[in-house]
Design a protein around this motif. Sequence first.
Motif, PDB file in Angstrom:
ATOM      1  N   ALA A 243       0.813  -1.235  -0.079  1.00  8.61           N
ATOM      2  CA  ALA A 243      -0.058   0.035  -0.019  1.00  8.61           C
ATOM      3  C   ALA A 243       0.888   1.104  -0.205  1.00  8.61           C
ATOM      4  CB  ALA A 243      -0.906   0.128   1.058  1.00  8.61           C
ATOM      5  N   GLY A 244       2.076   1.179   0.746  1.00  5.43           N
ATOM      6  CA  GLY A 244       2.871   2.372   0.738  1.00  5.43           C
ATOM      7  C   GLY A 244       3.276   2.655  -0.720  1.00  5.43           C
ATOM      8  N   CYS A 245       3.561   1.545  -1.569  1.00  7.75           N
ATOM      9  CA  CYS A 245       4.285   1.668  -2.841  1.00  7.75           C
ATOM     10  C   CYS A 245       3.181   2.258  -3.574  1.00  7.75           C
ATOM     11  CB  CYS A 245       4.645   0.376  -3.320  1.00  7.75           C
ATOM     12  SG  CYS A 245       6.107  -0.308  -2.647  1.00  7.75           S
ATOM     13  N   THR A 246       1.849   1.802  -3.716  1.00  9.22           N
ATOM     14  CA  THR A 246       0.843   2.276  -4.616  1.00  9.22           C
ATOM     15  C   THR A 246       0.280   3.833  -4.202  1.00  9.22           C
ATOM     16  OG1 THR A 246      -0.785   0.970  -3.533  1.00  9.22           O
ATOM     17  CG2 THR A 246       0.033   0.034  -5.321  1.00  9.22           C
ATOM     18  N   SER A 269       4.824  12.155   0.500  1.00  4.80           N
ATOM     19  CA  SER A 269       3.400  12.367   0.951  1.00  4.80           C
ATOM     20  C   SER A 269       2.451  11.259   0.478  1.00  4.80           C
ATOM     21  CB  SER A 269       2.649  13.543   0.670  1.00  4.80           C
ATOM     22  OG  SER A 269       3.597  14.607   1.060  1.00  4.80           O
ATOM     23  N   GLY A 270       2.855  10.508  -0.722  1.00  2.02           N
ATOM     24  CA  GLY A 270       2.026   9.552  -1.177  1.00  2.02           C
ATOM     25  C   GLY A 270       2.159   8.492  -0.414  1.00  2.02           C
ATOM     26  N   ALA A 271       3.454   7.989  -0.315  1.00  2.00           N
ATOM     27  CA  ALA A 271       3.666   6.921   0.741  1.00  2.00           C
ATOM     28  C   ALA A 271       3.025   6.959   2.075  1.00  2.00           C
ATOM     29  CB  ALA A 271       5.254   6.636   0.894  1.00  2.00           C
ATOM     30  N   GLY A 274      -0.750   6.053   1.631  1.00  2.00           N
ATOM     31  CA  GLY A 274      -0.946   4.736   1.513  1.00  2.00           C
ATOM     32  C   GLY A 274      -0.796   3.982   2.619  1.00  2.00           C
ATOM     33  N   LEU A 275       0.290   4.277   3.540  1.00  2.00           N
ATOM     34  CA  LEU A 275       0.343   3.559   4.773  1.00  2.00           C
ATOM     35  C   LEU A 275      -0.731   3.825   5.692  1.00  2.00           C
ATOM     36  CD1 LEU A 275       4.293   4.460   5.165  1.00  2.00           C
ATOM     37  CD2 LEU A 275       3.138   2.043   4.827  1.00  2.00           C
ATOM     38  N   VAL A 276      -1.073   5.211   5.714  1.00  2.00           N
ATOM     39  CA  VAL A 276      -2.253   5.532   6.668  1.00  2.00           C
ATOM     40  C   VAL A 276      -3.642   4.740   6.258  1.00  2.00           C
ATOM     41  CG1 VAL A 276      -3.974   7.435   6.910  1.00  2.00           C
ATOM     42  CG2 VAL A 276      -1.485   7.750   6.840  1.00  2.00           C
ATOM     43  N   ALA A 277      -3.628   4.757   4.878  1.00  2.00           N
ATOM     44  CA  ALA A 277      -5.208   3.786   4.696  1.00  2.00           C
ATOM     45  C   ALA A 277      -5.050   2.404   4.907  1.00  2.00           C
ATOM     46  CB  ALA A 277      -5.251   4.146   3.132  1.00  2.00           C
ATOM     47  N   ILE A 278      -3.890   1.752   4.826  1.00  2.00           N
ATOM     48  CA  ILE A 278      -3.561   0.406   4.820  1.00  2.00           C
ATOM     49  C   ILE A 278      -3.695   0.082   6.470  1.00  2.00           C
ATOM     50  CG2 ILE A 278      -1.076   0.254   5.063  1.00  2.00           C
ATOM     51  CD1 ILE A 278      -3.773  -2.081   3.203  1.00  2.00           C
ATOM     52  N   GLY A 289      -6.510  -6.066  -2.410  1.00  2.00           N
ATOM     53  CA  GLY A 289      -7.198  -5.177  -1.753  1.00  2.00           C
ATOM     54  C   GLY A 289      -6.171  -3.965  -1.244  1.00  2.00           C
ATOM     55  N   ALA A 290      -5.007  -4.691  -0.617  1.00  2.00           N
ATOM     56  CA  ALA A 290      -3.904  -3.609  -0.255  1.00  2.00           C
ATOM     57  C   ALA A 290      -3.300  -2.920  -1.319  1.00  2.00           C
ATOM     58  CB  ALA A 290      -2.853  -4.308   0.598  1.00  2.00           C
ATOM     59  N   LEU A 291      -3.121  -3.206  -2.470  1.00  2.00           N
ATOM     60  CA  LEU A 291      -2.821  -2.387  -3.406  1.00  2.00           C
ATOM     61  C   LEU A 291      -3.899  -1.304  -3.898  1.00  2.00           C
ATOM     62  CD1 LEU A 291      -1.347  -5.512  -5.818  1.00  2.00           C
ATOM     63  CD2 LEU A 291       0.082  -3.484  -4.693  1.00  2.00           C
ATOM     64  N   VAL A 292      -5.148  -1.809  -3.869  1.00  2.00           N
ATOM     65  CA  VAL A 292      -5.988  -0.825  -4.247  1.00  2.00           C
ATOM     66  C   VAL A 292      -6.258   0.326  -3.161  1.00  2.00           C
ATOM     67  CG1 VAL A 292      -8.560  -0.525  -4.911  1.00  2.00           C
ATOM     68  CG2 VAL A 292      -7.353  -2.539  -5.980  1.00  2.00           C
ATOM     69  N   VAL A 293      -6.295  -0.197  -2.102  1.00  2.00           N
ATOM     70  CA  VAL A 293      -6.508   0.771  -0.796  1.00  2.00           C
ATOM     71  C   VAL A 293      -5.323   1.989  -0.791  1.00  2.00           C
ATOM     72  CG1 VAL A 293      -6.205   0.966   1.615  1.00  2.00           C
ATOM     73  CG2 VAL A 293      -7.505  -0.827   0.786  1.00  2.00           C
ATOM     74  N   GLY A 294      -4.118   1.319  -1.215  1.00  2.00           N
ATOM     75  CA  GLY A 294      -2.732   2.405  -1.265  1.00  2.00           C
ATOM     76  C   GLY A 294      -3.112   3.410  -2.194  1.00  2.00           C
ATOM     77  N   LEU A 295      -3.416   2.879  -3.533  1.00  2.00           N
ATOM     78  CA  LEU A 295      -3.490   3.708  -4.751  1.00  2.00           C
ATOM     79  C   LEU A 295      -4.731   4.662  -4.645  1.00  2.00           C
ATOM     80  CD1 LEU A 295      -2.846   4.295  -7.802  1.00  2.00           C
ATOM     81  CD2 LEU A 295      -4.438   2.307  -8.217  1.00  2.00           C
ATOM     82  N   ALA A 296      -5.819   4.272  -4.075  1.00  2.00           N
ATOM     83  CA  ALA A 296      -6.832   5.120  -3.650  1.00  2.00           C
ATOM     84  C   ALA A 296      -6.391   6.189  -2.766  1.00  2.00           C
ATOM     85  CB  ALA A 296      -8.335   4.421  -3.089  1.00  2.00           C
ATOM     86  N   ALA A 297      -5.911   5.940  -1.886  1.00  2.00           N
ATOM     87  CA  ALA A 297      -5.303   7.043  -0.832  1.00  2.00           C
ATOM     88  C   ALA A 297      -4.257   7.985  -1.578  1.00  2.00           C
ATOM     89  CB  ALA A 297      -4.636   6.342   0.357  1.00  2.00           C
TER      90      ALA A 297
END
Length: 436
Positions: A243-246, A269-271, A274-278, A289-297
Amino acid sequence: MTLAAASADTGDTAWLLAATALVLLMTPGLALFYGGMVRTKSVLNMLMMSFVSIALVTVVWLAAGYSLAFGEDAAGGLIGGLDHVGMSGLGPDSVQGTVPTVLFATFQLTFAIVTAALVSGAVADRAKFAAWLVFVPVWALLVYVPVAHWVWGPGGWILERLGALDFAGGLPVEIVSGASGLALCLVLGPRMGFKKDAMRPHNLPMVMLGAGLLWFGWFGFNAGSALGANGLAAAAFLNTLAAGCTGLLGWLFVEQKRDGHPTTLGAASGAVAGLVAITPSCGSVSLLGALVVGLAAGVVCSYAVSWKFKLNYDDSLDVVGVHLVGGVIGTLLIGVFAVESMTGGAEGLLYGGGLAQLGKQLLAVVVVAAYAFGVTYGIGRLIDATMGLRATEEQEQTGLDLTVHAETAYDHGVLGHGAPVSSSVVSPAQKVTPQA
């Protein structure tokens, strides 16, 4: 025949010891992340707000915070009891699950510390340091501790009655810090020069270093919340990385399309987004799901940080745009992407669970955000009415480093940042003759 007393598992204990140290490291990492984002005249003050939170929250937690958050429920799922005031009854042989209770209490303490420090980003450059010293312990007891009990404590209403899921702190950490930050920045009002003067980060390498330390510590934050060295911890670890990566890539994509430039601040900020959302969902969603959650955030938060200019609230370092918005995204998407193999029962909308879990997540988000905002706003107003919450105009103009702490982060770093500095606010060690 008598039953043997419960004993701690050495492997689980070793992992949680390491995870606790990782989470504590997040607060110095946050200090660097925030310190690099402010202007040179207030960088030390920003660092101090994080570091002093370690001391203040620790004292409060050991005195009563742990007991109220994780003691046996004493008020219908709203708050714990006072059985462990002063950490009484938590001897070295006391066990919580498979780890020593005193270690569990210390692990949870590090969460409370970093949550308080997160709030400081919303009020950077203008909050009175003395007022911050009063705010943190009061806020920790009245805001963080009750929500922690609701979500994780025995008998907590969100955990055991509502059935909303939060693996590592989307509600008590991310949403609470974001909503509290919004309340405080509304009480304080905008910085001098808001929407007029450039307020760029003064040290982007420091920001990147801070983000890296946060990411490193986040593995303890999320994987440590499994409270054991097991498969769930491993899955949460990988989900956190993914999630941090996406999140990073999503933020950079928006910057490239919108501004034509992918920036280092955007990557950091993006990393973090993603970490916040996951954080709430790392123990509930699959890797996809984790990949999508990070990308959405990463995508949504990159737009959310600009809302303050349209809505006219000065969230200095984007606590609302990243932590509140990212926390909401991650908490709600549990209701979409939760899988039974991770949760042990609950499923999200896309996996046959219908809207039930999503509704539970939404109710938890609304109640926690409203509670944190309302109580923090009241605390802020009370402090402002009694001792003043905002620094003076002269302190803000000159910079809080010199006027409050009698120090500067860099030689002559205050030059070019406001009114001339009186010799009365310069420490003897700093009264040097400038080199030619």
